[in-house]
Write a protein that holds these residues in place. Structure first.
Motif, PDB file in Angstrom:
ATOM      1  N   GLY A  64       5.836   3.645 -11.296  1.00 23.59           N
ATOM      2  CA  GLY A  64       5.179   2.822 -10.293  1.00 23.59           C
ATOM      3  C   GLY A  64       4.515   3.725  -9.263  1.00 23.59           C
ATOM      4  N   LEU A  65       3.277   3.438  -8.929  1.00 20.74           N
ATOM      5  CA  LEU A  65       2.550   4.231  -7.941  1.00 20.74           C
ATOM      6  C   LEU A  65       2.403   3.451  -6.651  1.00 20.74           C
ATOM      7  CD1 LEU A  65      -0.259   5.838 -10.132  1.00 20.74           C
ATOM      8  CD2 LEU A  65       1.887   6.871  -9.366  1.00 20.74           C
ATOM      9  N   ASN A  66       2.533   4.122  -5.528  1.00 21.13           N
ATOM     10  CA  ASN A  66       2.402   3.520  -4.211  1.00 21.13           C
ATOM     11  C   ASN A  66       1.215   4.146  -3.483  1.00 21.13           C
ATOM     12  OD1 ASN A  66       4.952   1.805  -4.081  1.00 21.13           O
ATOM     13  ND2 ASN A  66       5.793   3.812  -4.616  1.00 21.13           N
ATOM     14  N   PHE A  67       0.832   3.541  -2.361  1.00 21.35           N
ATOM     15  CA  PHE A  67      -0.302   4.048  -1.598  1.00 21.35           C
ATOM     16  C   PHE A  67      -0.041   5.481  -1.140  1.00 21.35           C
ATOM     17  CE2 PHE A  67      -3.035   4.034   2.354  1.00 21.35           C
ATOM     18  CZ  PHE A  67      -4.226   4.095   1.662  1.00 21.35           C
ATOM     19  N   MET A 166       2.841  -9.325   8.618  1.00 21.70           N
ATOM     20  CA  MET A 166       2.820  -8.269   7.617  1.00 21.70           C
ATOM     21  C   MET A 166       1.393  -7.831   7.358  1.00 21.70           C
ATOM     22  SD  MET A 166       4.526  -6.403   5.387  1.00 21.70           S
ATOM     23  CE  MET A 166       3.575  -5.034   4.714  1.00 21.70           C
ATOM     24  N   GLN A 167       1.087  -6.566   7.680  1.00 18.85           N
ATOM     25  CA  GLN A 167      -0.237  -6.027   7.391  1.00 18.85           C
ATOM     26  C   GLN A 167      -0.341  -5.638   5.914  1.00 18.85           C
ATOM     27  OE1 GLN A 167      -2.433  -6.411   9.466  1.00 18.85           O
ATOM     28  NE2 GLN A 167      -1.745  -6.080  11.568  1.00 18.85           N
ATOM     29  N   ALA A 168      -1.512  -5.819   5.331  1.00 19.15           N
ATOM     30  CA  ALA A 168      -1.746  -5.510   3.912  1.00 19.15           C
ATOM     31  C   ALA A 168      -0.726  -6.233   3.043  1.00 19.15           C
ATOM     32  CB  ALA A 168      -1.700  -4.004   3.675  1.00 19.15           C
ATOM     33  N   ALA A 169      -0.667  -7.556   3.208  1.00 17.22           N
ATOM     34  CA  ALA A 169       0.380  -8.348   2.567  1.00 17.22           C
ATOM     35  C   ALA A 169       0.231  -8.451   1.057  1.00 17.22           C
ATOM     36  CB  ALA A 169       0.412  -9.748   3.177  1.00 17.22           C
ATOM     37  N   ALA A 170      -0.939  -8.116   0.512  1.00 19.09           N
ATOM     38  CA  ALA A 170      -1.121  -8.189  -0.933  1.00 19.09           C
ATOM     39  C   ALA A 170      -0.675  -6.914  -1.641  1.00 19.09           C
ATOM     40  CB  ALA A 170      -2.583  -8.486  -1.279  1.00 19.09           C
ATOM     41  N   LEU A 235       5.473  -5.651  10.476  1.00 20.89           N
ATOM     42  CA  LEU A 235       5.630  -4.567   9.499  1.00 20.89           C
ATOM     43  C   LEU A 235       4.228  -4.057   9.198  1.00 20.89           C
ATOM     44  CD1 LEU A 235       7.449  -2.867   7.743  1.00 20.89           C
ATOM     45  CD2 LEU A 235       7.470  -4.681   6.029  1.00 20.89           C
ATOM     46  N   ASN A 236       3.918  -2.853   9.680  1.00 18.72           N
ATOM     47  CA  ASN A 236       2.542  -2.369   9.701  1.00 18.72           C
ATOM     48  C   ASN A 236       2.313  -1.180   8.781  1.00 18.72           C
ATOM     49  OD1 ASN A 236      -0.217  -2.167  10.916  1.00 18.72           O
ATOM     50  ND2 ASN A 236       0.581  -0.159  11.514  1.00 18.72           N
ATOM     51  N   SER A 237       1.131  -1.180   8.142  1.00 18.14           N
ATOM     52  CA  SER A 237       0.711  -0.023   7.354  1.00 18.14           C
ATOM     53  C   SER A 237      -0.742   0.339   7.648  1.00 18.14           C
ATOM     54  CB  SER A 237       0.879  -0.316   5.858  1.00 18.14           C
ATOM     55  OG  SER A 237       0.121  -1.459   5.490  1.00 18.14           O
ATOM     56  N   GLY A 260       2.998   3.063   7.938  1.00 16.35           N
ATOM     57  CA  GLY A 260       1.756   3.790   7.715  1.00 16.35           C
ATOM     58  C   GLY A 260       1.938   5.270   8.012  1.00 16.35           C
ATOM     59  N   LYS A 261       0.932   6.048   7.700  1.00 17.69           N
ATOM     60  CA  LYS A 261       0.999   7.498   7.900  1.00 17.69           C
ATOM     61  C   LYS A 261      -0.153   8.029   8.737  1.00 17.69           C
ATOM     62  CE  LYS A 261       4.713   7.937   5.534  1.00 17.69           C
ATOM     63  NZ  LYS A 261       5.973   8.244   6.239  1.00 17.69           N
ATOM     64  N   ARG A 262      -1.078   7.155   9.117  1.00 20.68           N
ATOM     65  CA  ARG A 262      -2.231   7.599   9.897  1.00 20.68           C
ATOM     66  C   ARG A 262      -2.329   6.801  11.195  1.00 20.68           C
ATOM     67  NH1 ARG A 262      -7.305   7.466   5.957  1.00 20.68           N
ATOM     68  NH2 ARG A 262      -6.512   5.381   5.589  1.00 20.68           N
TER      69      ARG A 262
END
Length: 280
Positions: A64-67, A166-170, A235-237, A260-262
């Motif tokens: 499985g790959l994640n962002f 929830m950000q980026a819920a999809a 819950l933010n990304s 998130g990371k940025r």
């Protein structure tokens, strides 16, 4: 309806996945020599792996790959994230030299080191027997997304009646968070970009939807959806304006969980701008 189409003079093309032909008769790995582009990935023969006593050797069936893995390959992940990949489903090729209920050939799922290969190492404590009802392709989507969601929801103290944004819920975590919120009977507001992602979320009974493309549209949308109330958890990304606008949607004592990371806020900025909310 195709979300992406390439139009040519005599032909129209749409993206499709297909099984790649077998090009090597030995173990291989998907690797890169430099980050910066997905096209830098290439297949190469895999050298024999050694493992520690507490590790098992897995024959990989699916990953499985994640962002995070995308950012890793593109060179946009802060620091050195190591090789891409973590979620994996496969079979025990060589067991760990510690007490374990997992034997040779056992179907397992969990977290592995550099699993974009035929073989990968995994700590015995980070793999479990794969449920018989789940195919490898299904099971490998669960470890990071469900663990991330579970830890975030637990730390936010989410319960029935609390509004969650929830950000980026999809995305992977977003879909798990929607299911978790429904299980807790907590109202769930999600953001997504393209129309087909909104349709996907509506199909799982997520009715409160906003844009993840424009910060201003999100701000207006979430204010309209909660009709004068405030959310209890975010819950933010995403980055940029989405962070400040998400904080603006929170009531006092609310929790903002950042995955998130940025564009992450420094502690000093949080202390000045949103001292009544938790941020981590």
């Amino acid at each position: 309806v195709e979300p992406e189409t390439m139009l040519g003079q005599h032909i129209h093309c749409v993206p499709r996945l297909k099984t790649a032909p077998v090009i090597l008769d030995r173990d291989v790995r998907l690797h890169f020599h430099s980050r910066g582009s997905i096209s830098n990935l290439f297949l190469e023969p895999q050298a024999p792996l050694s493992k520690a006593k507490h590790e098992a050797l897995l024959r990989i069936g699916a990953i499985g790959l994640n962002f995070r893995d995308v950012l890793n390959v593109l060179g946009e992940y802060p620091g050195d994230p190591g090789p891409p990949g973590a979620d994996a489903a496969g079979y025990i090729a060589c067991g760990a030299q510690v007490p374990s209920t997992l034997g040779m050939g056992e179907a397992v799922v969990g977290l592995a080191h550099a699993p974009m290969a035929c073989l990968a190492r995994a700590s015995a404590s980070l793999i479990v027997k794969r449920p018989a009802l789940l195919a490898p392709e299904q099971a490998c989507t669960l470890p990071v997304t469900w663990n991330t969601t579970h830890v975030a929801v637990e730390r936010m103290g989410l319960h029935a009646g609390c509004i969650m944004v929830m950000q980026a819920a999809a995305g992977g975590v977003g879909l798990k968070a929607a299911e978790y919120a429904q299980w807790l009977c907590a109202p769930f507001l999600g953001t997504a970009g393209r129309p087909h992602k909104h349709a996907q979320l509506r199909a799982i009974d997520v009715c409160g939807l906003c844009s993840s493309r424009e910060g201003s549209a999100f701000g207006v949308g979430v204010a309209s959806l909660i009709t004068g109330r405030r959310s209890s958890a975010v819950l933010n990304s995403l980055s940029l304006d989405f962070i400040s606008l998400s904080f603006a949607s929170l009531g006092e004592g609310g929790a903002f969980k950042e995955i998130g990371k940025r564009g992450i806020w420094a502690s000093s900025r949080h202390a000045v701008c949103a001292p009544m909310n938790a941020y981590c």
